[in-house]
Design a protein around this motif. Structure first.
Motif, PDB file in Angstrom:
ATOM      1  N   LEU A  16     -13.072   7.299   4.725  1.00 25.38           N
ATOM      2  CA  LEU A  16     -14.250   6.955   4.505  1.00 25.38           C
ATOM      3  C   LEU A  16     -14.180   5.127   4.471  1.00 25.38           C
ATOM      4  O   LEU A  16     -15.292   4.648   5.102  1.00 25.38           O
ATOM      5  N   ARG A  17     -13.143   4.494   4.073  1.00 29.23           N
ATOM      6  CA  ARG A  17     -13.243   2.993   4.109  1.00 29.23           C
ATOM      7  C   ARG A  17     -12.962   2.854   5.721  1.00 29.23           C
ATOM      8  O   ARG A  17     -13.647   1.628   6.114  1.00 29.23           O
ATOM      9  N   LEU A  30      -9.250  -6.219   6.965  1.00 36.28           N
ATOM     10  CA  LEU A  30      -7.943  -6.398   6.280  1.00 36.28           C
ATOM     11  C   LEU A  30      -7.577  -5.127   5.417  1.00 36.28           C
ATOM     12  O   LEU A  30      -8.720  -4.418   5.195  1.00 36.28           O
ATOM     13  N   ASN A  31      -6.558  -4.839   5.441  1.00 35.07           N
ATOM     14  CA  ASN A  31      -5.986  -3.826   4.517  1.00 35.07           C
ATOM     15  C   ASN A  31      -5.182  -4.219   3.176  1.00 35.07           C
ATOM     16  O   ASN A  31      -4.656  -5.381   3.385  1.00 35.07           O
ATOM     17  N   PRO A  32      -5.275  -3.638   1.874  1.00 34.47           N
ATOM     18  CA  PRO A  32      -4.342  -4.257   0.847  1.00 34.47           C
ATOM     19  C   PRO A  32      -3.172  -3.650   0.927  1.00 34.47           C
ATOM     20  O   PRO A  32      -2.560  -3.009   1.767  1.00 34.47           O
ATOM     21  N   ALA A  76       1.885  -1.162  -2.855  1.00 36.81           N
ATOM     22  CA  ALA A  76       2.916  -1.417  -4.256  1.00 36.81           C
ATOM     23  C   ALA A  76       4.037  -2.157  -3.979  1.00 36.81           C
ATOM     24  O   ALA A  76       4.520  -2.987  -4.581  1.00 36.81           O
ATOM     25  N   GLU A  77       4.925  -1.442  -2.909  1.00 38.11           N
ATOM     26  CA  GLU A  77       6.213  -1.841  -2.501  1.00 38.11           C
ATOM     27  C   GLU A  77       5.910  -3.500  -2.099  1.00 38.11           C
ATOM     28  O   GLU A  77       6.991  -4.221  -2.332  1.00 38.11           O
ATOM     29  N   GLU A  78       5.157  -3.651  -1.271  1.00 44.69           N
ATOM     30  CA  GLU A  78       4.779  -4.918  -0.661  1.00 44.69           C
ATOM     31  C   GLU A  78       4.545  -5.921  -1.718  1.00 44.69           C
ATOM     32  O   GLU A  78       4.970  -7.225  -1.935  1.00 44.69           O
ATOM     33  N   MET A  79       3.841  -5.571  -2.715  1.00 47.83           N
ATOM     34  CA  MET A  79       3.531  -6.624  -3.913  1.00 47.83           C
ATOM     35  C   MET A  79       4.712  -6.579  -4.628  1.00 47.83           C
ATOM     36  O   MET A  79       5.046  -7.729  -5.182  1.00 47.83           O
ATOM     37  N   LYS A  80       5.678  -5.673  -4.858  1.00 42.99           N
ATOM     38  CA  LYS A  80       6.794  -5.960  -5.538  1.00 42.99           C
ATOM     39  C   LYS A  80       7.719  -6.900  -4.902  1.00 42.99           C
ATOM     40  O   LYS A  80       8.136  -8.001  -5.501  1.00 42.99           O
TER      41      LYS A  80
END
Length: 83
Positions: A41-42, A66-68, A71-75
């Motif tokens: 849908l996005r 842009l894509n968010p 979680a692994e990238e944020m870590k």
């Protein structure tokens, strides 16, 4: 009272007692399907918004594709920032 190895699950207006492992697997599968549907849908929304802007004669939105980060990238980013 339910036994520790079973969980009560609501299906419509009924509650059914199922094994916890089966319940966990059902919930995991439902969550995966919902995540996939949300992502689709996005993607569709981005295309539709771009078409709308094009029809209005406006320039394409910058940064809208842009894509968010995962979680692994944020870590990894947090590790880098912490030193």
């Amino acid at each position: 009272p339910s036994t520790p190895e079973k969980a009560m699950v609501c299906f419509g207006s009924m509650f059914i007692e199922l094994p916890k492992a089966k319940t966990r697997e059902m919930l995991r599968q439902d969550q995966e399907e919902l995540d996939e549907e949300i992502n689709n849908l996005r993607k569709e929304l981005r295309v539709k918004v771009n078409r709308l802007y094009e029809a209005q004669g406006k320039p394409e939105l910058k940064g809208f594709n842009l894509n968010p980060m995962s979680a692994e990238e944020m870590k990894l980013i947090n590790r880098i920032l912490e030193g």
